[in-house]
Scaffold this active site. Structure first.
Site, PDB file in Angstrom:
ATOM      1  N   GLY A 101       5.678   5.947  -4.323  1.00 34.46           N
ATOM      2  CA  GLY A 101       5.412   5.126  -3.445  1.00 34.46           C
ATOM      3  C   GLY A 101       4.755   6.303  -2.232  1.00 34.46           C
ATOM      4  CD  GLU A 102       3.765   3.359   2.317  1.00 35.48           C
ATOM      5  OE1 GLU A 102       3.465   1.977   1.930  1.00 35.48           O
ATOM      6  OE2 GLU A 102       4.227   3.825   3.204  1.00 35.48           O
ATOM      7  CE  LYS A 161      -2.761   3.021   7.467  1.00 35.46           C
ATOM      8  NZ  LYS A 161      -2.026   2.423   8.064  1.00 35.46           N
ATOM      9  CG  ASP A 167      -6.759   3.336   7.279  1.00 35.48           C
ATOM     10  OD1 ASP A 167      -5.971   2.214   6.798  1.00 35.48           O
ATOM     11  OD2 ASP A 167      -6.454   3.649   8.248  1.00 35.48           O
ATOM     12  CE  LYS A 204      -5.329  -4.083   0.378  1.00 42.49           C
ATOM     13  NZ  LYS A 204      -5.618  -2.497   0.313  1.00 42.49           N
ATOM     14  CG  ASP A 260      -5.939   0.437   2.559  1.00 40.02           C
ATOM     15  OD1 ASP A 260      -4.488   0.182   3.122  1.00 40.02           O
ATOM     16  OD2 ASP A 260      -7.061  -0.020   1.750  1.00 40.02           O
ATOM     17  N   GLY A 302      -3.496  -7.800   4.338  1.00 40.13           N
ATOM     18  CA  GLY A 302      -2.518  -8.194   3.235  1.00 40.13           C
ATOM     19  C   GLY A 302      -1.436  -7.595   2.631  1.00 40.13           C
ATOM     20  CD  GLU A 303       1.834 -10.286   0.868  1.00 37.77           C
ATOM     21  OE1 GLU A 303       3.121 -10.296   1.752  1.00 37.77           O
ATOM     22  OE2 GLU A 303       2.099 -11.728  -0.436  1.00 37.77           O
ATOM     23  CB  VAL A 304       1.052  -3.609  -2.260  1.00 39.69           C
ATOM     24  CG1 VAL A 304       1.012  -3.193  -3.246  1.00 39.69           C
ATOM     25  CG2 VAL A 304      -0.170  -3.888  -1.017  1.00 39.69           C
ATOM     26  CD  GLU A 325       1.297   4.873   7.600  1.00 39.50           C
ATOM     27  OE1 GLU A 325       1.768   4.269   8.707  1.00 39.50           O
ATOM     28  OE2 GLU A 325       1.159   6.182   7.332  1.00 39.50           O
ATOM     29  CG  ASN A 326      -3.648   4.123   2.877  1.00 34.75           C
ATOM     30  OD1 ASN A 326      -2.317   3.197   3.000  1.00 34.75           O
ATOM     31  ND2 ASN A 326      -4.696   3.963   4.408  1.00 34.75           N
ATOM     32  CB  THR A 361     -45.112  11.433  11.818  1.00 34.71           C
ATOM     33  OG1 THR A 361     -45.686   9.901  11.954  1.00 34.71           O
ATOM     34  CG2 THR A 361     -46.006  11.754  10.836  1.00 34.71           C
ATOM     35  CD  GLU A 396       7.291   4.807 -11.544  1.00 34.49           C
ATOM     36  OE1 GLU A 396       7.294   4.139 -12.858  1.00 34.49           O
ATOM     37  OE2 GLU A 396       8.539   4.261 -10.835  1.00 34.49           O
TER      38      GLU A 396
HETATM   39  N1  LIG Z   1      -2.981  -0.781   0.812  1.00 29.76           N
HETATM   40  C1  LIG Z   1      -3.015  -0.255  -0.233  1.00 29.76           C
HETATM   41  O1  LIG Z   1      -4.016  -0.640  -1.639  1.00 29.76           O
HETATM   42  C2  LIG Z   1      -2.099   0.285  -1.291  1.00 29.76           C
HETATM   43  C3  LIG Z   1      -2.272   0.045  -2.631  1.00 29.76           C
HETATM   44  C4  LIG Z   1      -1.548   0.367  -3.964  1.00 29.76           C
HETATM   45  C5  LIG Z   1      -0.124   0.967  -3.206  1.00 29.76           C
HETATM   46  N2  LIG Z   1       1.207   0.882  -3.735  1.00 29.76           N
HETATM   47  C6  LIG Z   1       2.039   0.941  -3.627  1.00 29.76           C
HETATM   48  C7  LIG Z   1       3.840   1.726  -3.680  1.00 29.76           C
HETATM   49  C8  LIG Z   1       4.069   1.994  -4.809  1.00 29.76           C
HETATM   50  C9  LIG Z   1       5.038   2.239  -4.963  1.00 29.76           C
HETATM   51  C10 LIG Z   1       5.894   1.851  -4.070  1.00 29.76           C
HETATM   52  O2  LIG Z   1       7.326   2.730  -4.949  1.00 29.76           O
HETATM   53  C11 LIG Z   1       8.150   2.103  -4.262  1.00 29.76           C
HETATM   54  C12 LIG Z   1       9.551   3.624  -3.160  1.00 29.76           C
HETATM   55  C13 LIG Z   1      10.591   3.254  -2.292  1.00 29.76           C
HETATM   56  C14 LIG Z   1      10.615   1.706  -2.212  1.00 29.76           C
HETATM   57  C15 LIG Z   1       9.560   0.972  -3.202  1.00 29.76           C
HETATM   58  O3  LIG Z   1      10.256  -0.313  -2.373  1.00 29.76           O
HETATM   59  C16 LIG Z   1       8.272   1.250  -3.874  1.00 29.76           C
HETATM   60  C17 LIG Z   1       6.185   1.845  -2.271  1.00 29.76           C
HETATM   61  C18 LIG Z   1       4.512   1.597  -2.704  1.00 29.76           C
HETATM   62  N3  LIG Z   1       1.635   0.821  -1.758  1.00 29.76           N
HETATM   63  C19 LIG Z   1       0.375   1.001  -2.034  1.00 29.76           C
HETATM   64  C20 LIG Z   1      -0.387   0.544  -0.986  1.00 29.76           C
END
Ligand SMILES: NC(=O)c1ccc2nc(-c3ccc(Oc4cccc(O)c4)cc3)[nH]c2c1
Length: 323
Positions: A102-103, A144, A142, A47, A163, A30-32, A146-147, A182, A100
């Site tokens: 991000g990853e 990593k 999972d 999500k 995630d 899926g996508e966020v 990214e999460n 037993t 805020e």
């Molecule tokens: N896989 C998930 O369950 C999941 C759930 C919630 C999530 N929120 C983000 C997320 C939040 C803020 C972000 O800020 C930025 C920072 C830099 C650039 C940008 O476009 C966004 C990036 C990702 N990624 C997510 C993944």
């Protein structure tokens, strides 16, 4: 632009309340997207999990239902909070807090590798979050970069694990019940096979070791650079290298903790409790910082669950927008 849907077939109830802004991440199933709550201009992460996506019909739905069950249950400052859920016949929509910073993945890429003290602050929070999950019978499976999300653009900040699509809930298995009975008539393989069946919490300990390695070294321990072994063989053999140029500023204690997490035998791998007791994390200044960040987060508007438990909370979708 028009008040209508920015994205087709979103639940009408959702479209009325939120405006979709842009894609901010792509999970496996899926996508966020960033969405804005119209009444309050508050940012949220939406999500979307498509029920008919791979891995196979039924699995996506089962995983999504388990992910939603877990998201409803968890309540910890270092775990992402859920605001709302919607469902149509072909998708699930999970409204999550917008984190805020991000990853962590993006932060490491930007800085090449994290300073040891920052990596320690983040890793301690990851351990506390995973300790909470395991104490509640949840294996993430999972973990990593990214999460792992960062609550702000500052280095000293709260982290939030997200995630739970691949997560498992440890329930009393029939095998566990069998092993309590037993054993008079039990065949040997029931015991020997028992040691290997299913996932255990130890898979998260390994992932935490990989995460810490990447935070400090700026590159993954098991990778395609190795000429003699495939990534799979490197992992099975626990074969990785501290490339001197990348690790010369990193303390031996940090490397020692990594070595004790990246252990092939899950029985010998360090647990979260043992990692929390490791000398590298016996750092009062770091712990004070982390505990302050976590307490500040907990003091904020109580999570939906706490309200629900206290019986004050309206079901989330009927709530008045918060302050
Ligand atoms: N896989 C998930 O369950 C999941 C759930 C919630 C999530 N929120 C983000 C997320 C939040 C803020 C972000 O800020 C930025 C920072 C830099 C650039 C940008 O476009 C966004 C990036 C990702 N990624 C997510 C993944």
């Amino acid at each position: 632009d028009k008040m209508g849907d920015d994205q087709p077939n979103l639940p009408l109830e959702f479209s009325k309340k939120y405006h979709i802004a842009r894609k901010i991440g792509t999970g496996v199933c899926g996508e966020v997207k960033l969405a804005i709550e119209k009444e309050t201009c508050k940012k949220v992460a939406l999500k979307t999990i498509n029920k008919h996506d791979f891995p196979s019909i039924g699995t996506a739905t089962r995983n999504a239902e388990r992910e939603i069950e877990i998201l409803k249950k968890i309540d910890h400052p270092c775990l992402i909070k859920t605001e709302d859920f919607y469902q149509t016949e072909d998708s699930y929509y999970i409204v999550l807090e917008y984190v805020e910073g991000g990853e962590l993945f993006g932060r490491i890429k930007a800085k090449k590798q994290l300073e040891e003290e920052i990596a320690k602050l983040y890793f301690y929070q990851m351990l506390k979050a995973v300790e909470y999950l395991h104490n509640n019978g949840i294996i993430h499976r999972d973990l990593k970069p990214e999460n792992v999300l960062l609550a702000s653009h500052d280095d000293i900040c709260l982290i939030k694990i997200t995630d739970f699509n691949q997560s498992k809930i440890l329930e009393e298995s029939s095998l566990m019940k069998t092993l309590c009975g037993t054993p008079t008539y039990l065949a040997p393989e029931v015991f020997t096979h028992a040691a290997t069946v299913g996932y255990t919490k130890a898979v998260d300990y390994w992932s935490l070791g990989v995460l810490l390695f990447i935070c400090l070294g700026g590159y993954p321990p098991f990778n395609t650079e190795c000429s003699t072994m495939s990534v799979r063989e490197q992992i099975i053999n626990g074969h990785y290298r501290f490339i001197p140029s990348q690790w010369k500023k990193v303390s031996n204690e940090a490397k020692d903790l990594i070595k004790k997490l990246l252990v092939v035998d899950p029985e010998k791998r360090l647990s979260v409790e043992e990692a929390l007791a490791h000398p590298w994390l016996k750092d009062d200044e770091m712990r004070n910082n982390a505990n302050q960040l976590m307490q500040l987060e907990t003091a904020k508007i109580p999570a939906q669950k706490r309200k629900a438990e206290e019986g004050e909370g309206e079901p989330p979708s009927k709530r008045k927008p918060g302050p």
